[in-house]
Design an enzyme around this catalytic site. Structure first.
Site, PDB file in Angstrom:
ATOM      1  N   ARG A  56     112.471  -6.704  60.654  1.00 13.49           N
ATOM      2  CA  ARG A  56     111.598  -7.013  59.519  1.00 13.49           C
ATOM      3  C   ARG A  56     111.123  -8.465  59.496  1.00 13.49           C
ATOM      4  NH1 ARG A  56     114.325  -2.920  58.715  1.00 13.49           N
ATOM      5  NH2 ARG A  56     115.882  -4.171  59.752  1.00 13.49           N
ATOM      6  N   THR A  57     112.050  -9.399  59.650  1.00 12.16           N
ATOM      7  CA  THR A  57     111.671 -10.804  59.491  1.00 12.16           C
ATOM      8  C   THR A  57     110.675 -11.194  60.572  1.00 12.16           C
ATOM      9  OG1 THR A  57     113.900 -11.128  58.640  1.00 12.16           O
ATOM     10  CG2 THR A  57     112.623 -13.103  59.093  1.00 12.16           C
ATOM     11  N   LYS A  85     119.258 -21.770  80.766  1.00 10.20           N
ATOM     12  CA  LYS A  85     119.564 -22.814  81.766  1.00 10.20           C
ATOM     13  C   LYS A  85     120.314 -23.968  81.127  1.00 10.20           C
ATOM     14  CE  LYS A  85     115.016 -21.922  83.721  1.00 10.20           C
ATOM     15  NZ  LYS A  85     113.679 -22.533  83.760  1.00 10.20           N
ATOM     16  N   ARG A 106     115.330 -18.292  63.560  1.00  7.26           N
ATOM     17  CA  ARG A 106     116.530 -17.519  63.207  1.00  7.26           C
ATOM     18  C   ARG A 106     117.591 -17.875  64.235  1.00  7.26           C
ATOM     19  NH1 ARG A 106     117.386 -11.262  61.602  1.00  7.26           N
ATOM     20  NH2 ARG A 106     116.573 -12.140  59.667  1.00  7.26           N
ATOM     21  N   HIS A 134     119.109 -17.296  53.877  1.00  7.82           N
ATOM     22  CA  HIS A 134     117.935 -16.534  54.325  1.00  7.82           C
ATOM     23  C   HIS A 134     116.897 -16.669  53.201  1.00  7.82           C
ATOM     24  CE1 HIS A 134     115.519 -13.708  56.386  1.00  7.82           C
ATOM     25  NE2 HIS A 134     116.348 -12.702  56.540  1.00  7.82           N
TER      26      HIS A 134
END
Ligand code: CP
Length: 311
Positions: A56-57, A85, A106, A134
């Site tokens: 969703r986000t 890396k 996120r 959030h």
């Protein structure tokens, strides 16, 4: 007021800030549905850096940017990036900010978004940091309550489920603390809301009840906000197994609920809401997920351009 601003925690926003965002989001709804052309961010780019899975986000931020005429770059899986890396978060952020007009991050580590903001001259939006915050989810949750119940003040909101690890309920509790609401907390033993957040609610004069029975909680609830048990945040998988499936919202539970109660869930769900509930008039979790688009459109335009539809 908003141009260039980082959105890291709901605690960084005042009630006035939240009202500006929610009002602006309402104006975005026709464009979010594709019924209006609103190219406010034409030629602008969002850098979307997702170190953790999302449906969703990620999709709603991408949709929001595109509905406003802009574009998105970024990744939703670090396996094909130079993170593999050994590139540091600071250097990844420095690169992404050079290529875009704002960053949406996120990350699995609490505090990562605030750290990212230190290395970026462009606005950074926290799309979820570990068990921390959030904030954009909270804004769309508040928007949903306001749209569905007419106002936020005066509601009795039940937060149910994994209140220990669920960042959506941590953020939402801080958001609700700005309003005149009652809050009930229902969780399996060991997954209670952190004491610091309960303390904040009480300090702000919010009536808080902690209980074990979902039936008892919904009897006078206006909003039932259900969360998934966050398996990925348990240090010990055995501890997760002990509480998995310990509560479930089904039609039998709704027999105990007050008329007009709405059911919300940030999603994804596992088995805490029975599919039979999806067609019940109380079920608002898919509307809630859609509301992520107008709310994120509003936020992106505010932090990139400063908002103002007439500007
Ligand atoms: N509500 C929410 O954050 O969902 P995703 O994890 O799918 O983005």
């Amino acid at each position: 007021m908003f141009k260039g601003r980082d959105i890291i925690s709901i605690k960084d926003l005042s009630l006035d800030d939240i009202n500006v965002i929610l009002d602006y989001a309402r104006r975005m709804v026709p464009a979010a549905r594709g019924e209006e052309n609103l190219p406010l961010l034409s030629g602008r780019l969002m850098g979307r850096l997702f170190f953790e899975p999302s449906t969703r986000t990620k999709l709603s931020f991408d949709t929001a940017m595109k509905r406003l005429g802009g574009g998105a770059i970024g990744f939703s899986d670090t396996s094909s990036t130079s993170v593999k890396k050994g590139e540091t978060l600071a250097d990844t952020i420095r690169m992404a900010e050079a290529y875009s007009d704002c960053l949406v991050i996120r990350h699995y580590n609490e505090g990562a978004a605030r750290l990212a903001a230190r290395f970026s001259s462009k606005p950074v939006i926290n799309a979820g940091d570990g068990a921390g915050q959030h904030p954009t989810q909270t804004l769309l949750d508040l928007f949903t309550i306001r749209e569905e119940k007419g106002r936020i003040d005066g509601n009795h909101v039940v937060l149910a489920g994994d209140l220990k690890y669920g960042r959506t309920v941590h953020s939402l509790a801080h958001g609700l603390a700005l309003y005149d609401v009652e809050v009930s907390l229902v969780s399996p033993r060991g997954l209670e809301m952190p004491g610091e957040i309960v303390g904040t609610l009480k300090e702000k004069g919010i009536g808080v009840r902690e209980m074990n029975s979902l039936e008892e909680a919904v009897a006078d609830a206006d909003v039932l906000y259900v969360t998934r048990i966050q398996a990925e945040r348990f240090p010990d998988p055995e501890e997760y197994r002990k509480v998995a499936g310990s509560y479930r919202v089904d039609l039998n539970l709704l027999d105990h609920a007050r008329d007009g109660m709405i059911i919300m869930h940030p999603l994804p769900r596992v088995d805490e809401i029975a599919p039979e509930v999806d067609t019940h008039p109380s079920a608002k979790y898919f509307v809630q997920a859609f509301n992520g688009v107008p709310v994120r459109m509003a936020l992106l335009d505010l932090v990139i351009r400063g908002g103002d539809l007439d500007g």
